[in-house]
Design a protein around this motif. Structure first.
Motif, PDB file in Angstrom:
ATOM      1  N   ALA A   1       0.855  -1.191   0.000  1.00 12.38           N
ATOM      2  CA  ALA A   1       0.000   0.000   0.000  1.00 12.38           C
ATOM      3  C   ALA A   1       0.893   1.244   0.000  1.00 12.38           C
ATOM      4  O   ALA A   1       1.874   1.293  -0.748  1.00 12.38           O
TER       5      ALA A   1
ATOM      6  N   CYS B   1       0.998   3.055  -4.447  1.00 13.57           N
ATOM      7  CA  CYS B   1       0.544   1.975  -3.552  1.00 13.57           C
ATOM      8  C   CYS B   1       0.852   0.583  -4.103  1.00 13.57           C
ATOM      9  O   CYS B   1       0.271  -0.386  -3.633  1.00 13.57           O
TER      10      CYS B   1
ATOM     11  N   LEU C   1      -4.946  -0.361   2.436  1.00 14.25           N
ATOM     12  CA  LEU C   1      -5.839  -0.639   1.315  1.00 14.25           C
ATOM     13  C   LEU C   1      -6.819  -1.709   1.775  1.00 14.25           C
ATOM     14  O   LEU C   1      -6.551  -2.409   2.760  1.00 14.25           O
TER      15      LEU C   1
ATOM     16  N   HIS D   1      -5.358  -1.786  -8.774  1.00 14.23           N
ATOM     17  CA  HIS D   1      -4.006  -1.822  -8.214  1.00 14.23           C
ATOM     18  C   HIS D   1      -2.962  -1.380  -9.221  1.00 14.23           C
ATOM     19  O   HIS D   1      -1.980  -0.714  -8.866  1.00 14.23           O
TER      20      HIS D   1
END
Length: 412
Positions: free
Chosen positions: A99, A288, A355, A281
């Protein structure tokens, strides 16, 4: 102190063997979960097991990992699994999503480019990336240093975080999900800043997206390759890699959340487990995106000691220098990729990462200690705070009477 917490403490003093499996009293017995621990610690550090295990039990966390170094020597590397079923045992080298602990990594890459004369702190992001300033001429005042220190002028309090606002951005651009990084930049650049650059600290994931793209522009290669070659390889860190939303890497843990959300990875409107599609992602790679083990994170933290081939002492010191806005009333501030706070006449630098399905912590104390803690969830019905692991680990470290000599680094 409860009876079951005391028994965990006794357990921590008496054991430390890799692969130990026990059923602890209290909540563990009630849920029929069993403990498996892997890895090692040097003599006198078993109390950290009790700290992490208590934290995990209180929040019903399945997988965790802790690594610790002192003066550059790895003194503890542990994996913790508290499960009821055939969950693979967590090891000190298991991969977790980092993250926002990615931000110190991105900052290290930018500082290295500055050190090599390929970037300057006052270089303008708009000029480097060819961004239009027509929506707000103040965008021309966003420098590389201001991006590093979250002084770019975007406010999550006034505007939604564009790194996690996929549906709204897709709608504004007339596109179908999923959106990409180019779409995010196009959308944000078309809007006015929330405040003048350099005037106020406001944490900005988007600013680190721009830093990642600047790294790629300046180096002519991918962000991942430059970070690996210039930052990680000199420290023999080879396991770290960028994560993916839906495809786990070999050795990566499984993430857990009590929440579900509509996927942003396609336009289907499917309800998915929050860690697997509620955010993109890949789009968040630069702010992150890294996967890492706890062991590799404490090795990475050595870069900022100024004693490795990566950053000189001057470059490392720049990471912890106060920003142009100064310090807050409590003496805290955000440097280049690190939060910094005073502590007992010294300072502590740290970063958390959060996250869906992930909570991480990287700490660098100026007494020679560094540690990384990683967990496979950040929420649960207990309502317990996940940031409490920070104070708990500081307290445990402060209680160590004599730190052991030795180094586990060669075995992990």
């Amino acid at each position: 102190m409860t009876a079951d917490r005391l028994s965990r403490r006794d357990f921590g003093r008496l054991t430390g063997l890799a692969g130990a499996a026990v059923a602890l009293p209290g909540r563990a017995s009630a849920s029929e979960r069993g403990w498996r621990m892997t890895g090692r610690w040097l003599p006198g550090l078993g109390e950290f097991d009790a700290t992490v295990m208590g934290f995990m039990e209180d929040r019903a966390i399945t997988c965790g990992s802790l690594a610790m170094a002192r003066n550059g020597r790895l003194v503890l590397a542990r994996g913790y699994t508290w499960s009821t079923g055939p969950v693979p045992a967590t090891s000190p080298t298991s991969l977790f999503r980092t993250a926002s602990v990615t931000k110190p990594v991105t900052a290290a890459a930018v500082l290295r480019l500055m050190q090599d004369g390929r970037l300057k702190p006052d270089d303008r992001a708009a000029g480097l990336l060819g961004l239009s300033t027509s929506a707000d001429p103040r965008l021309a005042d966003v420098t590389v240093l201001r991006l590093l220190q979250h002084l770019g002028g975007w406010s999550r309090e006034r505007s939604a975080d564009p790194m996690f606002d996929d549906g709204a951005i897709a709608g504004a651009l007339g596109k179908r999900l999923p959106i990409g990084q180019e779409d995010i930049v196009r959308h944000v650049t078309s809007r006015a800043l929330d405040q003048a650059p350099g005037t106020a600290y406001v944490y900005s994931n988007y600013g680190y997206l721009l830093l990642g793209r600047i790294i790629e522009k300046v180096t002519g290669t991918t962000y991942a390759k430059y970070v690996q070659d210039a930052v990680l390889t000199p420290l023999a860190i080879r396991r770290m890699r960028l994560g993916r939303t839906l495809v786990p890497a070999a050795g990566e843990v499984t993430y857990h959340s009590q929440y579900k959300s509509t996927t942003v990875m396609d336009p289907s409107g499917t309800l998915v487990a929050a860690p697997y599609g509620s955010f993109n992602h890949e789009n968040n790679a630069f702010n992150c995106g890294w996967l890492a083990s706890a062991v590799d994170l404490v090795r990475f933290a050595r870069i900022f000691d100024g004693v490795t081939p990566v950053l000189s002492p001057a470059s490392a010191a720049r990471a912890f220098a106060p920003p142009e806005t100064g310090t807050r009333g409590n003496g805290r501030y955000y440097g280049c990729g690190w939060h910094v706070r005073p502590a007992g006449g010294r300072t502590v630098a740290w970063h958390t990462g959060s996250l869906p399905g992930t909570y991480t912590l990287l700490v660098r104390r100026f007494d020679g200690l560094a540690w990384a803690a990683m967990f496979d969830q950040r929420d649960d019905p207990s309502g317990e705070r996940y940031r409490d692991i920070d104070g708990a680990l500081h307290d445990t470290a402060d209680d160590v009477g004599t730190w052991p000599a030795g180094d586990l680094g060669g075995s992990l």
